[in-house]
Design an enzyme around this catalytic site. Structure first.
Site, PDB file in Angstrom:
ATOM      1  N   HIS A  85      41.531  35.201  22.633  1.00  0.00           N
ATOM      2  CA  HIS A  85      42.537  36.183  22.224  1.00  0.00           C
ATOM      3  C   HIS A  85      43.416  36.598  23.404  1.00  0.00           C
ATOM      4  O   HIS A  85      42.933  36.997  24.453  1.00  0.00           O
ATOM      5  CB  HIS A  85      41.824  37.396  21.630  1.00  0.00           C
ATOM      6  CG  HIS A  85      42.716  38.323  20.875  1.00  0.00           C
ATOM      7  ND1 HIS A  85      43.476  37.925  19.800  1.00  0.00           N
ATOM      8  CD2 HIS A  85      42.962  39.645  21.030  1.00  0.00           C
ATOM      9  CE1 HIS A  85      44.138  38.953  19.321  1.00  0.00           C
ATOM     10  NE2 HIS A  85      43.856  40.010  20.051  1.00  0.00           N
TER      11      HIS A  85
ATOM     12  N   SER B 189      48.689  40.632  19.244  1.00  0.00           N
ATOM     13  CA  SER B 189      47.591  41.375  18.640  1.00  0.00           C
ATOM     14  C   SER B 189      48.143  42.504  17.761  1.00  0.00           C
ATOM     15  O   SER B 189      48.899  42.228  16.820  1.00  0.00           O
ATOM     16  CB  SER B 189      46.642  41.876  19.727  1.00  0.00           C
ATOM     17  OG  SER B 189      45.414  42.281  19.184  1.00  0.00           O
TER      18      SER B 189
ATOM     19  N   ASP C  92      39.901  32.166  19.480  1.00  0.00           N
ATOM     20  CA  ASP C  92      40.180  33.563  19.126  1.00  0.00           C
ATOM     21  C   ASP C  92      39.369  33.946  17.891  1.00  0.00           C
ATOM     22  O   ASP C  92      39.390  33.240  16.874  1.00  0.00           O
ATOM     23  CB  ASP C  92      41.679  33.723  18.848  1.00  0.00           C
ATOM     24  CG  ASP C  92      42.097  35.173  18.678  1.00  0.00           C
ATOM     25  OD1 ASP C  92      41.221  36.054  18.631  1.00  0.00           O
ATOM     26  OD2 ASP C  92      43.314  35.397  18.595  1.00  0.00           O
TER      27      ASP C  92
END
Length: 327
Positions: free
Chosen positions: A297, A172, A265
């Site tokens: 995610h 991320s 995601d």
């Protein structure tokens, strides 16, 4: 920014910012983080045989790293290992290198890929707006590089780190950092450190203009968060968040990338876009791509024992150690 419904970025009578279940910034400036606060102390992990410890790398900023190594390797002599510098996620706002979100997965990666992990605890926004996280992360790269000749301040790196075989990785926002550190290392090489590859796990990128298939509700949230973590005037097409706007991208500091996304995601289109940008940038390297079906995610952090998480870690292992048999 885990596998949950699209958060709402709110303002209330008590808070300037209220992201339910994630973060509150109160009117008096106090920041209340609602995730990433469960800390696991370093030590020996009995299930993997991995040992960890923390080292402060800057007494001025209090930036520290949490290091991981297989206990059997640690007692060996002159056994050099690949070195993975890892940057945690959390939208630049939450989490730490010591949190329970990361400790189990990094123990497993250390064992399964047989390497040294240096997990960086950079300072967070909004107390420390960007580019602080980037500068702290670059400081960590420089700190690792002081061990090239075997006389740095940390014995694990002096004795066991192969700094001709270094990898950057992150998830991320941490994947965003890993990308930006690779650009910087390509432009400004450090000592004799050699970056062998970069691992981007569900990367956090953006841009002013929506791209095809992008979740627009999530983009609105992302855009607000990006402005929250930056100084005024830093836009959505800043080079650090929109690689397609970066004229320096062909200077990326290594020749291979492992790019991983999740099928469910909400930021996966930015991952696809990143692949296209890199392949058409003039960069002389290759991208290995992995999409995990049915997963959202950074799923691998929240269910590290699942088959899909194991398969992702196996892909990381074979990327770092191409001649290693599959787990």
């Amino acid at each position: 920014m885990g596998s949950r419904p699209v958060p709402k970025y709110l303002s209330t009578s008590e808070c300037n910012v209220d992201i339910p279940g994630f973060l509150r910034i109160h009117k008096d400036g106090r920041c209340e983080r609602l995730v990433g606060n469960d800390i696991i102390p370093p030590g020996t992990d009995t299930s993997t045989g991995v040992i960890s410890k923390e080292v402060i790398i800057s007494h001025e900023s209090k930036v520290f790293v949490r290091m991981y190594i297989n206990s059997k390797t640690c007692i060996a002599t002159n056994h050099k290992l690949p070195t993975l510098i890892y940057y945690h996620g959390g939208a630049f706002l939450t989490e730490s290198a010591a949190s329970s979100t990361y400790h189990p997965t990094l123990n497993l990666i250390t064992k399964e890929s047989n390497l040294i992990v240096v997990s960086v605890n950079y300072r967070l926004a909004p107390e420390h707006l960007l580019p602080t996280a980037y500068e702290d992360s670059w400081e960590a790269v420089n700190w690792v590089a002081t061990h090239v000749k075997g006389n740095g301040p940390e014995s694990w790196l002096n004795d066991h780190a192969n700094l001709q075989n270094v990898f950057f990785a992150g998830d991320s926002a941490g994947a965003n950092i890993a990308h930006n550190m690779a650009i910087r290392l390509g432009l400004y090489p450090i000592n004799d450190i050699k970056l062998a590859g970069v691992i981007l796990l569900h990367p956090y990128f953006g841009g002013e203009v929506p791209i095809e298939g992008e979740n627009l509700e999530y983009k609105t949230y992302f855009d607000q968060v990006w402005r929250l973590v930056n100084r005024p005037g830093v836009g959505l097409d800043d080079l650090t968040v929109n690689p397609g706007m970066d004229p320096r991208i062909s200077s990326f500091g290594c020749s291979k990338i492992l790019l991983c996304v999740g099928e469910k995601d909400k930021v996966k289109e930015r991952g696809y876009n990143y692949k296209n940008v890199m392949e058409n940038s003039g960069w002389k390297g290759r991208i290995e791509f992995m999409e995990t079906k049915g997963e959202g995610h950074v799923f691998f952090l929240f269910n590290s024992s699942s088959e899909n998480a194991r398969m992702l870690r196996n892909r990381i292992c074979t990327f770092i150690n191409p001649n290693t048999s599959k787990i």
